[in-house]
Design an enzyme around this catalytic site. Sequence first.
Site, PDB file in Angstrom:
ATOM      1  N   HIS A 103       1.044  -1.103   0.120  1.00 38.16           N
ATOM      2  CA  HIS A 103      -0.162   0.064  -0.105  1.00 38.16           C
ATOM      3  C   HIS A 103       1.075   1.257  -0.043  1.00 38.16           C
ATOM      4  CE1 HIS A 103      -2.988   3.360   1.381  1.00 38.16           C
ATOM      5  NE2 HIS A 103      -3.680   2.274   0.951  1.00 38.16           N
ATOM      6  N   GLU A 173      -4.373   1.948  -6.817  1.00 37.04           N
ATOM      7  CA  GLU A 173      -4.890   2.773  -6.014  1.00 37.04           C
ATOM      8  C   GLU A 173      -4.022   4.071  -6.051  1.00 37.04           C
ATOM      9  OE1 GLU A 173      -7.030   1.034  -2.535  1.00 37.04           O
ATOM     10  OE2 GLU A 173      -4.940   1.729  -1.782  1.00 37.04           O
TER      11      GLU A 173
HETATM   12  P1  13P Z   1      -9.937   5.752   0.981  1.00 37.40           P
HETATM   13  O1  13P Z   1     -11.176   4.918   0.168  1.00 37.40           O
HETATM   14  O2  13P Z   1     -10.219   6.081   2.282  1.00 37.40           O
HETATM   15  O3  13P Z   1      -9.522   6.946  -0.008  1.00 37.40           O
HETATM   16  O4  13P Z   1      -8.639   4.713   0.865  1.00 37.40           O
HETATM   17  C1  13P Z   1      -8.515   3.932  -0.036  1.00 37.40           C
HETATM   18  C2  13P Z   1      -7.384   2.979   0.466  1.00 37.40           C
HETATM   19  O5  13P Z   1      -6.078   3.276   0.698  1.00 37.40           O
HETATM   20  C3  13P Z   1      -7.874   1.389   0.484  1.00 37.40           C
HETATM   21  O6  13P Z   1      -6.479   0.767   0.761  1.00 37.40           O
END
Ligand code: 13P
Length: 258
Positions: A103, A173
Amino acid sequence: MLSGRAPARWIGTSFKMTKTRAEAVAFARTLREALGPDGVPGVRPFVLPPATALAEVAAALGPGSPVLAGAQNAHWEDAGPWTGEISVPQAADAGARIVEIGHSERRAHFGETDATVRLKVASALRHGLIPLVCCGEEAGVHARGDSAAHVLAQVAAALDGVEDATRVLIAYEPVWAIGERGREPHPGEIADVVAALRDAHGSRVGGILYGGSVTERNAAALLGVDGVDGLFVGRAAWRIEGFLALLATAASARVTAS
Ligand code: 13P
């Protein structure tokens, strides 16, 4: 089953560093009651609580649950002098069937690199867990128009040496879209990167998820982006009502798509 294209939509949440054990277990119990043993048709939910609550959440979901419990991180070694770390076998022992790897918060604050991500993916696969590999570009890379190349390089590094990637999930992401300071993307802004991921890896991985400022309002549109097989959600899924709403959206989005 994980083979080739994911037959179901993945909808998952990481609690990140939120929730006590009692809060996480209450979420899991309510989820179990709401979904029953069969879950939501066409949807594969997963929940990644903090490590302190993993075993209790897995137990509360119950054996054979349609909801996968998982870890937010795990070390690449099976055991050893790695103070503060948890290994993949230890996560599995606590009930994890999926493990999040790489992440952006871990890359930014805890020294996670493409090299450690690759080692962790190998460990997860060695021990039969689903690696959920996160990738995503910073705002500057996005502004330069280099998002796809950046993300493809991250994923290529993560999958380096992996012969059978059918269990691997990729979560795209974009760093600029994540969290309180993130900016909600227009579906069109993520389409190129998702298409690049799909073209490069879609036929060999278990699914491609999108994450970053997903809400109940934008979930259907983001699920509608060509190549998106699911959503990986933070804040909008931390209340059980939000998570259930996202599962319902995924179920109906699938019906619409087929
Ligand atoms: P948010 O949905 O709070 O933006 O976070 C996304 C995330 O990092 C999921 O791992």
